[in-house]
Design a protein around this motif. Structure first.
Motif, PDB file in Angstrom:
ATOM      1  N   TYR A   1      -8.836  -9.988  15.010  1.00 64.19           N
ATOM      2  CA  TYR A   1      -7.887  -9.153  15.795  1.00 64.19           C
ATOM      3  C   TYR A   1      -8.430  -7.841  16.435  1.00 64.19           C
ATOM      4  CZ  TYR A   1      -5.017 -12.903  13.852  1.00 64.19           C
ATOM      5  OH  TYR A   1      -4.562 -14.305  13.648  1.00 64.19           O
ATOM      6  N   GLY A   2      -9.562  -7.497  16.171  1.00 61.72           N
ATOM      7  CA  GLY A   2      -9.965  -6.363  16.917  1.00 61.72           C
ATOM      8  C   GLY A   2      -9.253  -4.948  16.875  1.00 61.72           C
ATOM      9  N   HIS A   3      -9.432  -4.145  17.814  1.00 61.24           N
ATOM     10  CA  HIS A   3      -8.742  -2.595  17.439  1.00 61.24           C
ATOM     11  C   HIS A   3      -7.354  -2.750  17.535  1.00 61.24           C
ATOM     12  CE1 HIS A   3     -12.510  -1.924  20.062  1.00 61.24           C
ATOM     13  NE2 HIS A   3     -12.569  -0.822  19.277  1.00 61.24           N
ATOM     14  N   ARG A   4      -6.647  -3.695  18.149  1.00 64.32           N
ATOM     15  CA  ARG A   4      -5.157  -3.667  17.926  1.00 64.32           C
ATOM     16  C   ARG A   4      -4.858  -4.320  16.523  1.00 64.32           C
ATOM     17  NH1 ARG A   4      -4.917  -6.389  23.660  1.00 64.32           N
ATOM     18  NH2 ARG A   4      -5.079  -4.433  24.931  1.00 64.32           N
ATOM     19  N   GLY A   5      -5.534  -5.103  15.867  1.00 65.92           N
ATOM     20  CA  GLY A   5      -5.242  -5.491  14.560  1.00 65.92           C
ATOM     21  C   GLY A   5      -5.539  -4.365  13.540  1.00 65.92           C
ATOM     22  N   LEU A   6      -6.764  -3.673  13.756  1.00 65.29           N
ATOM     23  CA  LEU A   6      -6.785  -2.498  12.920  1.00 65.29           C
ATOM     24  C   LEU A   6      -5.656  -1.497  12.877  1.00 65.29           C
ATOM     25  CD1 LEU A   6     -10.533  -1.700  13.487  1.00 65.29           C
ATOM     26  CD2 LEU A   6      -9.709  -2.730  11.180  1.00 65.29           C
ATOM     27  N   LEU A   7      -5.106  -1.192  14.094  1.00 66.08           N
ATOM     28  CA  LEU A   7      -3.872  -0.300  14.218  1.00 66.08           C
ATOM     29  C   LEU A   7      -2.709  -0.795  13.600  1.00 66.08           C
ATOM     30  CD1 LEU A   7      -4.079   0.749  17.987  1.00 66.08           C
ATOM     31  CD2 LEU A   7      -4.163   2.195  16.023  1.00 66.08           C
ATOM     32  N   LEU A   8      -2.555  -1.975  13.263  1.00 67.59           N
ATOM     33  CA  LEU A   8      -1.130  -2.520  13.101  1.00 67.59           C
ATOM     34  C   LEU A   8      -0.642  -1.872  11.591  1.00 67.59           C
ATOM     35  CD1 LEU A   8       1.184  -4.066  14.277  1.00 67.59           C
ATOM     36  CD2 LEU A   8       0.319  -6.241  13.165  1.00 67.59           C
ATOM     37  N   ILE A   9      -1.606  -2.058  10.671  1.00 66.49           N
ATOM     38  CA  ILE A   9      -1.140  -1.499   9.459  1.00 66.49           C
ATOM     39  C   ILE A   9      -0.776  -0.093   9.211  1.00 66.49           C
ATOM     40  CG2 ILE A   9      -1.926  -1.046   6.661  1.00 66.49           C
ATOM     41  CD1 ILE A   9      -3.263  -3.873   7.189  1.00 66.49           C
ATOM     42  N   PRO A  10      -1.697   0.696   9.803  1.00 68.10           N
ATOM     43  CA  PRO A  10      -1.176   2.157   9.785  1.00 68.10           C
ATOM     44  C   PRO A  10      -0.137   2.378  10.494  1.00 68.10           C
ATOM     45  CG  PRO A  10      -3.776   2.076  10.442  1.00 68.10           C
ATOM     46  CD  PRO A  10      -3.073   0.757  10.561  1.00 68.10           C
ATOM     47  N   LEU A  11       0.381   1.797  11.635  1.00 67.39           N
ATOM     48  CA  LEU A  11       1.341   1.953  12.404  1.00 67.39           C
ATOM     49  C   LEU A  11       2.446   1.406  11.672  1.00 67.39           C
ATOM     50  CD1 LEU A  11       0.440   0.936  15.922  1.00 67.39           C
ATOM     51  CD2 LEU A  11       0.732   3.351  15.088  1.00 67.39           C
ATOM     52  N   PHE A  12       2.586   0.406  10.719  1.00 66.18           N
ATOM     53  CA  PHE A  12       3.596  -0.162  10.111  1.00 66.18           C
ATOM     54  C   PHE A  12       3.811   0.628   8.979  1.00 66.18           C
ATOM     55  CE2 PHE A  12       3.178  -5.041  10.759  1.00 66.18           C
ATOM     56  CZ  PHE A  12       4.805  -5.105  11.339  1.00 66.18           C
TER      57      PHE A  12
ATOM     58  N   LEU B   1      -4.383   8.446   6.315  1.00 64.77           N
ATOM     59  CA  LEU B   1      -3.599   8.992   7.297  1.00 64.77           C
ATOM     60  C   LEU B   1      -2.271   9.431   6.486  1.00 64.77           C
ATOM     61  CD1 LEU B   1      -4.155   6.998  10.583  1.00 64.77           C
ATOM     62  CD2 LEU B   1      -5.150   9.246  10.079  1.00 64.77           C
ATOM     63  N   HIS B   2      -1.800   8.646   5.878  1.00 63.97           N
ATOM     64  CA  HIS B   2      -0.469   8.892   5.155  1.00 63.97           C
ATOM     65  C   HIS B   2      -0.928  10.366   4.178  1.00 63.97           C
ATOM     66  CE1 HIS B   2       2.732   8.446   2.047  1.00 63.97           C
ATOM     67  NE2 HIS B   2       3.275   8.143   3.125  1.00 63.97           N
ATOM     68  N   ASP B   3      -1.818  10.242   3.496  1.00 65.73           N
ATOM     69  CA  ASP B   3      -2.129  11.284   2.665  1.00 65.73           C
ATOM     70  C   ASP B   3      -2.600  12.539   3.693  1.00 65.73           C
ATOM     71  OD1 ASP B   3      -3.031  12.542  -0.015  1.00 65.73           O
ATOM     72  OD2 ASP B   3      -4.862  12.775   1.030  1.00 65.73           O
ATOM     73  N   LEU B   4      -3.315  12.512   4.683  1.00 65.13           N
ATOM     74  CA  LEU B   4      -3.374  13.398   5.387  1.00 65.13           C
ATOM     75  C   LEU B   4      -2.138  14.122   6.104  1.00 65.13           C
ATOM     76  CD1 LEU B   4      -6.082  14.513   6.512  1.00 65.13           C
ATOM     77  CD2 LEU B   4      -5.730  13.521   8.839  1.00 65.13           C
ATOM     78  N   LEU B   5      -1.165  13.326   6.427  1.00 63.23           N
ATOM     79  CA  LEU B   5       0.089  14.012   7.132  1.00 63.23           C
ATOM     80  C   LEU B   5       0.787  14.538   5.990  1.00 63.23           C
ATOM     81  CD1 LEU B   5       0.980  10.719   9.248  1.00 63.23           C
ATOM     82  CD2 LEU B   5       0.702  12.981  10.075  1.00 63.23           C
TER      83      LEU B   5
ATOM     84  N   THR C   1     -10.185  -6.538   8.517  1.00 58.10           N
ATOM     85  CA  THR C   1      -9.290  -6.009   9.192  1.00 58.10           C
ATOM     86  C   THR C   1      -8.137  -5.531   8.207  1.00 58.10           C
ATOM     87  OG1 THR C   1      -9.853  -7.693  11.034  1.00 58.10           O
ATOM     88  CG2 THR C   1      -7.761  -6.445  11.112  1.00 58.10           C
ATOM     89  N   LEU C   2      -7.493  -6.415   7.372  1.00 61.74           N
ATOM     90  CA  LEU C   2      -6.638  -5.819   6.579  1.00 61.74           C
ATOM     91  C   LEU C   2      -7.147  -4.685   5.560  1.00 61.74           C
ATOM     92  CD1 LEU C   2      -4.844  -9.452   5.605  1.00 61.74           C
ATOM     93  CD2 LEU C   2      -3.983  -7.608   7.232  1.00 61.74           C
ATOM     94  N   ALA C   3      -8.280  -4.906   4.922  1.00 60.64           N
ATOM     95  CA  ALA C   3      -8.432  -3.774   4.078  1.00 60.64           C
ATOM     96  C   ALA C   3      -8.807  -2.386   4.675  1.00 60.64           C
ATOM     97  CB  ALA C   3     -10.048  -4.270   3.396  1.00 60.64           C
ATOM     98  N   THR C   4      -9.528  -2.493   6.028  1.00 63.41           N
ATOM     99  CA  THR C   4      -9.883  -1.362   6.768  1.00 63.41           C
ATOM    100  C   THR C   4      -8.725  -0.720   7.136  1.00 63.41           C
ATOM    101  OG1 THR C   4     -11.801  -2.487   7.506  1.00 63.41           O
ATOM    102  CG2 THR C   4     -11.246  -0.626   8.526  1.00 63.41           C
ATOM    103  N   GLY C   5      -7.607  -1.517   7.581  1.00 64.81           N
ATOM    104  CA  GLY C   5      -6.262  -1.194   8.205  1.00 64.81           C
ATOM    105  C   GLY C   5      -5.608  -0.471   7.079  1.00 64.81           C
ATOM    106  N   LEU C   6      -5.721  -1.081   5.829  1.00 61.48           N
ATOM    107  CA  LEU C   6      -5.104  -0.199   4.751  1.00 61.48           C
ATOM    108  C   LEU C   6      -5.540   1.109   4.248  1.00 61.48           C
ATOM    109  CD1 LEU C   6      -3.192  -0.364   2.359  1.00 61.48           C
ATOM    110  CD2 LEU C   6      -4.638  -1.851   1.006  1.00 61.48           C
ATOM    111  N   ALA C   7      -7.092   0.729   4.255  1.00 65.70           N
ATOM    112  CA  ALA C   7      -7.615   2.273   3.797  1.00 65.70           C
ATOM    113  C   ALA C   7      -7.265   3.287   4.992  1.00 65.70           C
ATOM    114  CB  ALA C   7      -9.147   2.019   3.721  1.00 65.70           C
ATOM    115  N   TRP C   8      -7.310   3.107   6.144  1.00 66.33           N
ATOM    116  CA  TRP C   8      -7.209   4.086   7.005  1.00 66.33           C
ATOM    117  C   TRP C   8      -5.802   4.336   7.277  1.00 66.33           C
ATOM    118  CZ3 TRP C   8      -6.864   2.748  13.304  1.00 66.33           C
ATOM    119  CH2 TRP C   8      -6.696   4.111  13.932  1.00 66.33           C
TER     120      TRP C   8
ATOM    121  N   GLY D   1       0.771  -1.202  -0.089  1.00 68.48           N
ATOM    122  CA  GLY D   1      -0.017   0.052   0.098  1.00 68.48           C
ATOM    123  C   GLY D   1       0.825   1.165   0.206  1.00 68.48           C
ATOM    124  N   LEU D   2       1.980   1.148   0.707  1.00 64.17           N
ATOM    125  CA  LEU D   2       2.738   2.296   0.845  1.00 64.17           C
ATOM    126  C   LEU D   2       3.708   2.600  -0.531  1.00 64.17           C
ATOM    127  CD1 LEU D   2       3.614   4.600   2.718  1.00 64.17           C
ATOM    128  CD2 LEU D   2       5.326   3.139   3.542  1.00 64.17           C
ATOM    129  N   PHE D   3       4.418   1.515  -0.864  1.00 67.87           N
ATOM    130  CA  PHE D   3       5.294   1.516  -2.111  1.00 67.87           C
ATOM    131  C   PHE D   3       4.950   0.908  -3.243  1.00 67.87           C
ATOM    132  CE2 PHE D   3       7.920   0.841   1.971  1.00 67.87           C
ATOM    133  CZ  PHE D   3       8.423   2.183   2.079  1.00 67.87           C
TER     134      PHE D   3
END
Length: 265
Positions: free
Chosen positions: A158-169, A121-125, A110-117, A68-70
């Motif tokens: 994987y819940g809330h922590r699973g959703l966080l992992l992709i944006p943090l990565f 966020l990357h674009d917002l920053l 989880t993966l799709a939502t985490g990637l979209a988020w 998603g990033l590269f």
């Protein structure tokens, strides 16, 4: 190819490690699901799911974040493709025996939502750094995204922590890849890796599971810091159809096995 496109391509890190990651992710995920759902409890193979099986999710999350990033110009389109796999897999996923009857969406959601988020966020920053976005709009956007995260976390695997992992990565990978030679840049990059490791450690209850999840994240962050250049190409690339079909397909086969053995009606 324009000079701008050529520069962007040259700046893009090598993704050869993901060829190895695909095979490892499918193998470890399958081991996890077989020991959890299909193999008799008397075989006492829970240790495999709590160790080898804990490699799968952070590895999938890391590969999704990396691509998603590269590797894609359209992260939302990539997220939609993951979502389609999740929709196909949801019915056999719901047939797996669980301790709770609560409705949960499978890991593809989880993966799709985490990637979209993460992409948003990357674009917002990026817009905020370029001065295209007022500070209060940036704060409002982050607050709204956190509210959505809080709402969705109870409904996905994987819940809330699973959703966080992709944006943090994605944040950690961005800063690790962009870090220069100055001490400040390197310390900033290291600082962005810490939330990844904290969330990874909180995702599991047993010390063994925590160790395997955190160790997987450490290896991924090491690759993002430059070790990706040392990774040789995988001898046999994952066939695309196998990659797309394995997740729903292996759940369907497990469900068929459970039905034939009388474990589900």
């Amino acid at each position: 190819m324009t000079a701008q496109a050529a520069a962007a391509t040259a700046d893009r890190p090598s993704s050869t490690w993901t060829g190895w990651g695909q095979w490892l992710a499918l193998v470890t995920m399958t081991i996890d699901h077989l020991t959890r759902y299909a193999l008799p409890a008397g075989w006492e193979l829970d240790w495999a799911g709590a160790s080898i099986g804990r490699i799968a999710f952070p590895l999938f999350a890391a590969m999704v974040a990396w691509h998603g990033l590269f590797n894609t110009r359209n992260p939302l389109g990539y997220a939609r493709r993951i979502l389609v796999i999740g929709l196909v897999a949801q019915l056999p996923y719901m047939m797996m025996p669980r301790a709770s009857d609560a409705f949960i969406l499978n890991v593809c959601f989880t993966l799709a939502t985490g990637l979209a988020w993460g992409a948003w966020l990357h674009d917002l920053l990026a817009r905020q750094r370029r001065g295209e976005l007022e500070a209060y709009w940036f704060v409002l956007g982050v607050a709204v995204s956190l509210a959505v995260w809080q709402l969705l976390g109870d409904w996905v695997e994987y819940g809330h922590r699973g959703l966080l992992l992709i944006p943090l990565f994605m944040l950690a990978m961005h800063y690790l890849h962009q870090a220069g030679d100055t001490l400040a840049e390197r310390l900033t990059a290291v600082a962005f890796t810490l939330p990844v490791l904290v969330v990874a450690g909180l995702m599991n209850s047993s010390d063994m599971a925590k160790s395997f999840t955190v160790a997987t994240c450490l290896v991924i962050l090491w690759l993002a810091a430059g070790a990706h250049r040392l990774t040789p190409a995988v001898p046999s690339a994952m066939p695309r159809r196998l990659w797309l079909a394995w997740y729903p397909g292996h759940f369907a086969l497990i469900a068929l096995w459970l039905w034939a053995s009388g474990a589900i009606g």
